[in-house]
Design a protein around this motif. Structure first.
Motif, mmCIF file in Angstrom:
data_model
loop_
_atom_site.group_PDB
_atom_site.id
_atom_site.type_symbol
_atom_site.label_atom_id
_atom_site.label_comp_id
_atom_site.label_asym_id
_atom_site.label_seq_id
_atom_site.Cartn_x
_atom_site.Cartn_y
_atom_site.Cartn_z
ATOM 1 N N VAL A 45 54.547 57.492 16.003
ATOM 2 C CA VAL A 45 54.523 58.298 17.164
ATOM 3 C C VAL A 45 53.179 58.414 17.951
ATOM 4 N N VAL A 46 53.365 58.302 19.135
ATOM 5 C CA VAL A 46 52.106 58.494 20.177
ATOM 6 C C VAL A 46 52.329 59.971 21.017
ATOM 7 N N GLU A 47 51.023 60.602 21.338
ATOM 8 C CA GLU A 47 51.112 61.450 21.901
ATOM 9 C C GLU A 47 50.689 61.079 23.423
ATOM 10 N N ARG A 48 51.550 61.475 24.142
ATOM 11 C CA ARG A 48 51.488 61.035 25.631
ATOM 12 C C ARG A 48 51.376 62.233 26.494
ATOM 13 N N PRO A 49 50.249 62.024 27.713
ATOM 14 C CA PRO A 49 50.294 63.157 28.651
ATOM 15 C C PRO A 49 51.509 63.277 29.243
ATOM 16 N N VAL A 50 51.723 64.557 29.493
ATOM 17 C CA VAL A 50 52.745 64.986 30.321
ATOM 18 C C VAL A 50 52.251 65.982 31.359
ATOM 19 N N PRO A 51 53.174 66.057 32.655
ATOM 20 C CA PRO A 51 52.708 66.681 33.658
ATOM 21 C C PRO A 51 52.655 68.270 33.292
ATOM 22 N N GLN A 52 51.795 68.966 34.166
ATOM 23 C CA GLN A 52 51.428 70.196 33.800
ATOM 24 C C GLN A 52 51.606 71.262 35.058
ATOM 25 N N GLU A 53 51.942 72.431 34.623
ATOM 26 C CA GLU A 53 52.321 73.455 35.924
ATOM 27 C C GLU A 53 51.134 74.443 35.049
ATOM 28 N N PRO A 54 49.943 74.763 35.717
ATOM 29 C CA PRO A 54 48.826 75.697 35.150
ATOM 30 C C PRO A 54 49.503 76.944 34.613
ATOM 31 N N ARG A 55 50.267 77.261 35.337
ATOM 32 C CA ARG A 55 50.947 78.860 35.099
ATOM 33 C C ARG A 55 51.603 78.900 33.662
ATOM 34 N N GLN A 56 52.170 77.830 33.496
ATOM 35 C CA GLN A 56 52.963 77.800 32.206
ATOM 36 C C GLN A 56 51.850 77.652 30.764
ATOM 37 N N LYS A 57 50.946 76.859 31.162
ATOM 38 C CA LYS A 57 50.110 76.858 30.048
ATOM 39 C C LYS A 57 50.479 76.036 28.880
ATOM 40 N N THR A 58 51.238 74.968 29.069
ATOM 41 C CA THR A 58 51.876 74.184 27.957
ATOM 42 C C THR A 58 50.809 73.059 27.680
ATOM 43 N N TRP A 59 51.180 72.562 26.558
ATOM 44 C CA TRP A 59 50.208 71.735 25.876
ATOM 45 C C TRP A 59 50.103 70.312 26.703
ATOM 46 N N PRO A 60 49.073 69.695 26.844
ATOM 47 C CA PRO A 60 48.904 68.656 27.662
ATOM 48 C C PRO A 60 49.507 67.076 27.372
ATOM 49 N N THR A 61 49.905 67.174 25.976
ATOM 50 C CA THR A 61 50.508 65.921 25.670
ATOM 51 C C THR A 61 51.886 66.486 24.720
ATOM 52 N N GLN A 62 52.764 65.453 24.403
ATOM 53 C CA GLN A 62 54.095 65.602 23.791
ATOM 54 C C GLN A 62 53.896 64.289 22.979
ATOM 55 N N PRO A 63 54.626 64.372 21.796
ATOM 56 C CA PRO A 63 55.026 63.539 20.767
ATOM 57 C C PRO A 63 56.088 62.523 21.465
ATOM 58 N N PHE A 64 55.919 61.053 21.145
ATOM 59 C CA PHE A 64 57.015 60.220 21.778
ATOM 60 C C PHE A 64 56.981 59.194 20.467
ATOM 61 N N PRO A 65 58.348 59.102 20.001
ATOM 62 C CA PRO A 65 58.189 57.935 19.068
ATOM 63 C C PRO A 65 58.294 56.446 19.543
ATOM 64 N N VAL A 66 57.652 55.845 18.946
ATOM 65 C CA VAL A 66 57.132 54.141 19.404
ATOM 66 C C VAL A 66 58.418 53.562 19.814
ATOM 67 N N GLN A 67 59.611 53.838 19.101
ATOM 68 C CA GLN A 67 60.678 52.927 19.198
ATOM 69 C C GLN A 67 61.518 53.514 20.405
ATOM 70 N N GLY A 68 60.996 54.505 21.063
ATOM 71 C CA GLY A 68 61.624 55.136 22.307
ATOM 72 C C GLY A 68 62.779 56.115 22.025
ATOM 73 N N GLY A 69 63.434 56.641 22.902
ATOM 74 C CA GLY A 69 64.438 57.740 22.782
ATOM 75 C C GLY A 69 66.009 56.839 22.667
ATOM 76 N N TRP A 70 66.943 57.543 22.208
ATOM 77 C CA TRP A 70 68.188 57.087 22.049
ATOM 78 C C TRP A 70 69.081 57.365 23.371
ATOM 79 N N THR A 71 68.532 58.066 24.408
ATOM 80 C CA THR A 71 69.017 58.384 25.766
ATOM 81 C C THR A 71 68.054 58.375 26.703
ATOM 82 N N GLU A 72 68.535 58.443 27.992
ATOM 83 C CA GLU A 72 67.478 58.524 28.972
ATOM 84 C C GLU A 72 66.702 59.873 28.993
#
Length: 111
Positions: A45-72
């Motif tokens: 599982v890798v942490e990848r940067p994700v787009p940010q909207e400063p007003r939402q104060k979301t975490w700058p990265t999200q976990p992604f399984p190395v094998q990829g998703g099962w849908t788009e």
């Protein structure tokens, strides 16, 4: 997000080693496989940067399984090999298109 499926416990062989794992399919369209004994991710599982909207104060990265998703992970106009009746954009007219973690504030995003 709420659970979309019950976690599945399994004994599997990964890279020649027998592992006790828990497999979880999330609403994000990804399966996460974790070792039940130590919590590691044997498939990765890798942490990848994700787009940010400063007003939402979301975490700058999200976990992604190395094998990829099962849908788009973004809006698909038309699945390959199929016919979409009418205008393929009719489901979300006038929406800005975005991916799974595209932030929004004032403008709706079709995902």
């Amino acid at each position: 997000m709420d659970n979309v499926m019950s976690p599945v416990l399994a004994d599997v062989r990964i890279r020649g080693r027998r592992r006790k794992v828990v497999v979880y399919g999330s609403k994000s369209g990804m399966f996460f496989t974790l070792d039940r004994t130590d919590g590691t991710a044997p498939l990765g599982v890798v942490e990848r940067p994700v787009p940010q909207e400063p007003r939402q104060k979301t975490w700058p990265t999200q976990p992604f399984p190395v094998q990829g998703g099962w849908t788009e992970q973004r809006v698909v106009d038309q699945p390959l090999g199929t016919t979409v009746p009418g205008d393929p954009n009719r489901a979300v007219p006038n929406y800005v298109r975005g991916a799974l973690y595209t932030p929004r504030w004032d403008t709706p995003i079709g995902r």
